[in-house]
Structures are given as C-alpha cells and as structure tokens.
Design an enzyme around this catalytic site. Structure first.
Site, PDB file in Angstrom:
ATOM      1  N   HIS A 129     121.571 -17.470  40.226  1.00  0.00           N
ATOM      2  CA  HIS A 129     121.718 -17.131  41.810  1.00  0.00           C
ATOM      3  C   HIS A 129     120.792 -16.174  42.417  1.00  0.00           C
ATOM      4  CE1 HIS A 129     125.089 -14.381  40.056  1.00  0.00           C
ATOM      5  NE2 HIS A 129     123.733 -13.856  40.232  1.00  0.00           N
ATOM      6  N   ASN A 130     119.846 -15.524  41.672  1.00  0.00           N
ATOM      7  CA  ASN A 130     118.911 -14.451  42.281  1.00  0.00           C
ATOM      8  C   ASN A 130     117.447 -14.993  42.162  1.00  0.00           C
ATOM      9  OD1 ASN A 130     119.158 -13.800  39.443  1.00  0.00           O
ATOM     10  ND2 ASN A 130     119.278 -11.520  39.910  1.00  0.00           N
ATOM     11  N   ARG A 131     117.270 -16.032  42.296  1.00  0.00           N
ATOM     12  CA  ARG A 131     115.811 -16.736  41.867  1.00  0.00           C
ATOM     13  C   ARG A 131     114.978 -16.482  43.029  1.00  0.00           C
ATOM     14  NH1 ARG A 131     114.140 -22.257  38.866  1.00  0.00           N
ATOM     15  NH2 ARG A 131     111.835 -22.068  39.214  1.00  0.00           N
ATOM     16  N   SER A 143     122.070 -11.660  49.697  1.00  0.00           N
ATOM     17  CA  SER A 143     121.851 -10.687  51.249  1.00  0.00           C
ATOM     18  C   SER A 143     121.001 -11.416  51.986  1.00  0.00           C
ATOM     19  CB  SER A 143     121.218  -9.479  50.519  1.00  0.00           C
ATOM     20  OG  SER A 143     122.076  -8.639  49.720  1.00  0.00           O
ATOM     21  N   LYS A 179     138.073 -13.696  44.415  1.00  0.00           N
ATOM     22  CA  LYS A 179     139.439 -13.221  44.836  1.00  0.00           C
ATOM     23  C   LYS A 179     139.972 -12.286  43.751  1.00  0.00           C
ATOM     24  CE  LYS A 179     140.655 -14.169  48.147  1.00  0.00           C
ATOM     25  NZ  LYS A 179     140.450 -13.378  49.547  1.00  0.00           N
ATOM     26  N   PRO A 223     123.507 -10.681  45.568  1.00  0.00           N
ATOM     27  CA  PRO A 223     122.471 -11.784  45.139  1.00  0.00           C
ATOM     28  C   PRO A 223     122.442 -12.714  46.497  1.00  0.00           C
ATOM     29  CG  PRO A 223     124.499 -11.903  44.321  1.00  0.00           C
ATOM     30  CD  PRO A 223     124.507 -10.534  44.823  1.00  0.00           C
ATOM     31  N   GLU A 240     129.062 -13.225  47.552  1.00  0.00           N
ATOM     32  CA  GLU A 240     129.843 -14.585  47.271  1.00  0.00           C
ATOM     33  C   GLU A 240     129.030 -15.708  47.694  1.00  0.00           C
ATOM     34  OE1 GLU A 240     134.149 -16.406  48.022  1.00  0.00           O
ATOM     35  OE2 GLU A 240     133.749 -14.607  48.711  1.00  0.00           O
ATOM     36  N   SER A 272     117.471 -12.271  47.568  1.00  0.00           N
ATOM     37  CA  SER A 272     118.352 -12.182  46.449  1.00  0.00           C
ATOM     38  C   SER A 272     118.390 -10.829  45.890  1.00  0.00           C
ATOM     39  CB  SER A 272     117.717 -13.328  45.525  1.00  0.00           C
ATOM     40  OG  SER A 272     116.346 -12.869  44.931  1.00  0.00           O
TER      41      SER A 272
END
Length: 462
Positions: free
Chosen positions: A43-45, A248, A280, A246, A264, A33
């Site tokens: 989303h980066n936990r 990766s 987008k 986030p 994404e 993350s």
C-alpha cells in the site's frame, strides 16, 4: 489500445519536490504514500502527481452536477444523472491504454465528499448548505509516478494529450524542483465546534436509538476549526513528517485545499479484483515501549472493538456483494493490528471479484460512503448522523482516489483530513458508538485521533 508516452526521471525517495512546480496549478493533486516512513508494503508503493485536467466534474450543495471541459471551454449541467454515471461516461471518452504495470495511466482523480450521501439517498438524507463542492474530480492526461519498490520515477502522457501540452508539462518538470519559499501561519489554536456536554447529549441520543433497535453502531464525529494565513503546502509538508500515513494526499482545487493523512484504504480494484480495508478499533500509542505494547495487546483482546470491526466487515461484505460475482466475497484478514505515530488500529480486509455487469464507478457508488465512517445499518446510521452532528462533514469521511484508463482504481477514506477554505481550517475526529461504549472515552478518542495533526500545526502559531 494505444501506448503511453513515457520519460524516465531521477528517482527521489521523497517525491514532494516533483510536486513543487505544480502545487499552484489548477486542480493540482499529490497522492502521497509517505513511503520513506514505512517498511516496504504493497500500500505504500506509489506516489502520483498531476495537475491541469482536461475536464472537471463538480457537485455543489444544491446537488447541481457541472462538467467543465477545458479543451472546448464548454460547461454543461447534468442534473438528471448520478455524478458517478457522468464521470463514468467521461472516462469512456478517453482512449484505453495497453499498460497493466502502472497504477494510473490517465483518468479521473479527485475527492468525493461525505455529503454526497444526500444525493445517493435523497429520500433519506437531507442536504446541508456548503461552500465547498460535494465532489471535485478532474480527468487528467498526464502524471508523474514514483515507484518506491522499483526505485523509479517516470512521467507519462496519455495518447489523447496534445503534444504541445505534453512538451510544456515536461519543460516545467525539468525546469525546477526547488522548494517554494512561501510561509504558513496558524492564527489561533484549534477549538471544537461543540462542548463535551453537547457531545454527551448526542452520544445519549445514539444510545437511545441503539436500545430502540434502530441501529447497532453509529460513527459520531466532532469538528475542530482554526484560522490561518499563507501557503497550505508548507503545512502539508510539515504534517507528512510528523504524521506520515500510507494514503496521504494534497489536493489544491479552486477555492478549497485538502490535506489528508489517512491510514485507511477505501476500495482498490486491479484486474476486477476488489479489496477494501476497514478500520475500526483504536488505542493511543504509549509513552514507553511497555505502555505501547500494553495498549496494543488491550486493543487486540478487546471484545468491544472486535465487535465494532466485525459489524463493519459484514456491512462491507454486503456493499461489495451488490456488484461482485456471487460467492466471490472473502475476508482474508480479520482484526489485524496496524500502528501509526499516534494510534494503534484494528484493520480487516474484505475482497471480491467485480461482476462483468458492473463498472468500477458503480462499485464506488454502491459502497459510498465507507461503512467504517457511518455505522450499521448504513442508511439508518447516516440518518442519525445527519440529525445529531451540528456541522457538515465536508470532504471528511468521503474518499480521495483515482479511476485509471487501464481499469485500475485506488482510494482512501478521508479520515485524519483537514480542509482549508477562506483562511479557515477544518479538522474532524470521531469514533464508533455501540451499546457498551463509554461516553468520556469515546470523546477522548475523537480528540486523540487528530490531536497530533492539530498540535503540529499549532507550532506555527505566533
């Protein structure tokens, strides 16, 4: 339901040292993350580290589906089934786990390449010749989970994991988290596989299809290549500092290594609640705070970029609607700005509730590949992509993710992604072509999206 075996480890804000002892193990995977580079967000936990799956499902360029069972030593071909169904069946053999807190409790984890579209739509999309698998997904009995919100790191083993394997894995974790001393070398600067003139010819053909009413939007991409020697793990560690993202991931599968720095999300499922985050709309970061703000404001106000985004939101509403409960589809977030080291993006959120009649893998199959990397309508856009793009997309524009034994799923779309194979590095960039697109600007955007990755690796050139 059974419980996991759990051991608490020392928390590291950078979890990559925990991956070091496993980075050369079979089917080693690191879902990263890059949490220390971002403010606290859902989303980066988590970071997830695993290796040595008990079984693997692969698909080759002949659409041959192979199941390798590392426990029994047997290999079976399942060519009369969908690979998503094969994976679903294997997951069904694993013991369900009574744990709703962890994101992953054992299960499937790996990559689904874009070119699987030829298997999903065999009458529409012609297959390409590939040396890399179209899909490579392992089934795992253990993982290291780093929770950056609670600042905790744990090792777990699934109830099906033999005790001796569990003890050996724990011993490897505790033995060493020292960094490997290997090196990475890029042999030459990246070069594109097509010229700007060839890109323009493909762009003009897309415009003809749009004017003819075949499509509204086509995601047109180009490939860049270079040659390398040494250890791709060193390259990945450098890139995650230069271009943190986030979603990766680093996947070291036999014969292929994937270095992904995706911003994404593709699909996440929790308690049968589904969400997807299409991107987008793009602008480069500015050279000064004032220029950067101007670029961001221009993107937010752009009717063209908002239209591109809305087309994909509608496409995803349709994809999710195939397997979600009627009336459950929502768009809680539309045209919001997200900023990364090299670009600003417009991002939306589409949600739904998965029907009891459908599985998570049916949801994935029905939505694959993600609409933001195809265009709209999806199938016709994929036909045009197959006609106009000279080279395979490989893993790019597919997905990396997991489906867990506690009925959770998360996945990314593999943009900003490099693939290493046979000492050659592949990288791709692209963007949406619509009726009022400018060819030169679209060409520049396809380069801008990955230029920071290529430039960072070119620092390894002699």
């Amino acid at each position: 339901m059974k419980e996991l075996f759990i051991v608490e480890l020392d928390y590291l804000s950078d979890s990559s040292p925990y991956f070091e002892p496993f980075s050369e193990q079979p089917w080693a995977c690191y879902l990263d993350s890059c949490s220390s580079s971002f403010k606290k967000e859902p989303h980066n936990r988590y970071d997830i580290i695993t290796a040595n799956p008990w079984a693997v499902v692969t698909v080759d360029d002949k659409n041959s589906i192979k199941v390798i069972n590392h426990v029994t030593g047997e290999t079976h071909l399942k060519n009369n089934q969908s690979p998503f169904t094969v994976l679903d069946d294997l997951l069904g053999t694993m013991t369900k786990v009574d744990d709703t807190e962890l994101p992953f409790t054992g299960g499937a984890l790996g990559f689904w390449g874009y070119e699987l579209c030829s298997l999903i739509e065999p009458e529409k999309i012609q297959p390409r010749q590939l040396e890399t698998p179209l899909m490579s997904v392992g089934l795992y009995h253990w993982a290291i989970i780093c929770d950056h919100h609670q600042k905790k790191t744990i090792f777990f083993s699934h109830p099906d994991m033999p005790e001796i394997d569990r003890d050996n894995t724990l011993a490897r974790i505790k033995k060493s988290t020292r960094a490997r001393t290997t090196t990475f070398q890029l042999q030459e600067k990246f070069s594109t596989t097509i010229s700007e003139t060839e890109y323009e010819e493909a762009f003009n053909k897309v415009q003809e299809y749009i004017l003819a009413g075949d499509t509204y939007e086509v995601n047109l991409t180009q490939e860049f290549t270079s040659r390398y020697s040494g250890d791709c793990w060193q390259a990945y560690k450098h890139l995650r500092k230069v271009s943190p993202a986030p979603y990766s991931a680093y996947l070291a599968h036999p014969g292929i290594t994937v270095l992904s720095h995706s911003p994404e999300r593709f699909i996440r499922v929790t308690n049968r609640n589904v969400e997807t985050h299409p991107i987008k709309g793009t602008r480069p970061r500015g050279q000064s705070p004032e220029e950067d703000l101007a670029h961001a404001e221009e993107l937010l106000a752009s009717e063209k970029d908002r239209s591109e985004n809305l087309m994909i939101v509608d496409l995803l509403r349709n994809d999710l609607g195939k397997v979600c409960k009627p009336g459950s589809i929502r768009v809680p977030r539309l045209f919001e700005l997200e900023s990364y080291t090299n670009v600003h993006h417009l991002v939306s959120t589409v949600t739904g509730e998965l029907s009891e009649k459908h599985s998570i893998l049916e949801l994935m199959e029905g939505s694959f590949p993600g609409g933001s990397v195809t265009g709209a309508p999806k199938i016709r856009s994929m036909e045009i992509i197959r006609e106009l793009e000279a080279t395979s997309r490989n893993v790019y524009c597919g997905a990396i993710g997991y489906i867990s034994c506690n009925d959770k799923m998360d996945s990314s779309i593999t943009i900003r992604t490099l693939v290493a194979q046979n000492h050659k590095l592949h990288c791709w960039g692209g963007g949406a072509i619509v009726a009022d697109s400018d060819c030169h600007q679209e060409y520049l955007e396809s380069v801008t999206k990955v230029k920071n990755l290529m430039t960072a690796l070119e620092s390894f050139c002699e």
